[in-house]
Design a protein around this motif. Structure first.
Motif, PDB file in Angstrom:
ATOM      1  N   GLN A  10       0.844  -1.190   0.000  1.00 44.98           N
ATOM      2  CA  GLN A  10       0.000   0.000   0.000  1.00 44.98           C
ATOM      3  C   GLN A  10       0.883   1.245   0.000  1.00 44.98           C
ATOM      4  O   GLN A  10       1.789   1.389   0.821  1.00 44.98           O
ATOM      5  CB  GLN A  10      -0.938   0.021   1.197  1.00 44.98           C
ATOM      6  N   LEU A  11       0.592   2.152  -0.932  1.00 49.23           N
ATOM      7  CA  LEU A  11       1.345   3.390  -1.056  1.00 49.23           C
ATOM      8  C   LEU A  11       0.774   4.457  -0.128  1.00 49.23           C
ATOM      9  O   LEU A  11      -0.332   4.308   0.398  1.00 49.23           O
ATOM     10  CB  LEU A  11       1.294   3.871  -2.511  1.00 49.23           C
ATOM     11  N   ALA A  12       1.509   5.522   0.066  1.00 49.86           N
ATOM     12  CA  ALA A  12       1.104   6.586   0.989  1.00 49.86           C
ATOM     13  C   ALA A  12      -0.234   7.218   0.612  1.00 49.86           C
ATOM     14  O   ALA A  12      -0.974   7.671   1.472  1.00 49.86           O
ATOM     15  CB  ALA A  12       2.183   7.660   1.048  1.00 49.86           C
ATOM     16  N   ASP A  13      -0.565   7.224  -0.703  1.00 52.47           N
ATOM     17  CA  ASP A  13      -1.823   7.836  -1.127  1.00 52.47           C
ATOM     18  C   ASP A  13      -3.006   6.873  -1.060  1.00 52.47           C
ATOM     19  O   ASP A  13      -4.112   7.192  -1.467  1.00 52.47           O
ATOM     20  CB  ASP A  13      -1.697   8.412  -2.533  1.00 52.47           C
ATOM     21  N   GLY A  14      -2.778   5.653  -0.546  1.00 55.87           N
ATOM     22  CA  GLY A  14      -3.848   4.677  -0.384  1.00 55.87           C
ATOM     23  C   GLY A  14      -3.966   3.672  -1.524  1.00 55.87           C
ATOM     24  O   GLY A  14      -4.644   2.658  -1.385  1.00 55.87           O
ATOM     25  N   ASN A  15      -3.328   3.950  -2.657  1.00 57.15           N
ATOM     26  CA  ASN A  15      -3.335   3.000  -3.767  1.00 57.15           C
ATOM     27  C   ASN A  15      -2.433   1.817  -3.443  1.00 57.15           C
ATOM     28  O   ASN A  15      -1.576   1.903  -2.567  1.00 57.15           O
ATOM     29  CB  ASN A  15      -2.854   3.676  -5.060  1.00 57.15           C
TER      30      ASN A  15
END
Length: 60
Positions: A7-12
């Motif tokens: 999971q990336l910091a932007d939620g993707n």
């Protein structure tokens, strides 16, 4: 087998993919591995770019 993601910091989420290139010992295998990795990236990124472009223009 389930696809592993991070999971990336932007939620993707982004799939975790490895091509095992550290074991390659010939130029032919290296060339094929690079082509395979490139083809996989293109197959993943082209649909993603359409989604990003569509989202961008929808906000205008």
């Amino acid at each position: 087998m389930t696809e592993q993601t991070i999971q990336l910091a932007d939620g993707n989420t982004m799939p975790l993919v490895g091509f095992g290139t550290y074991l390659i010992n010939t130029q032919e295998l290296m060339d094929q591995s690079i082509k395979t990795a490139f083809d996989a990236a293109i197959a993943y990124l082209i649909p993603l770019s359409f989604t990003v472009t569509k989202t961008f223009w929808a906000r205008r």
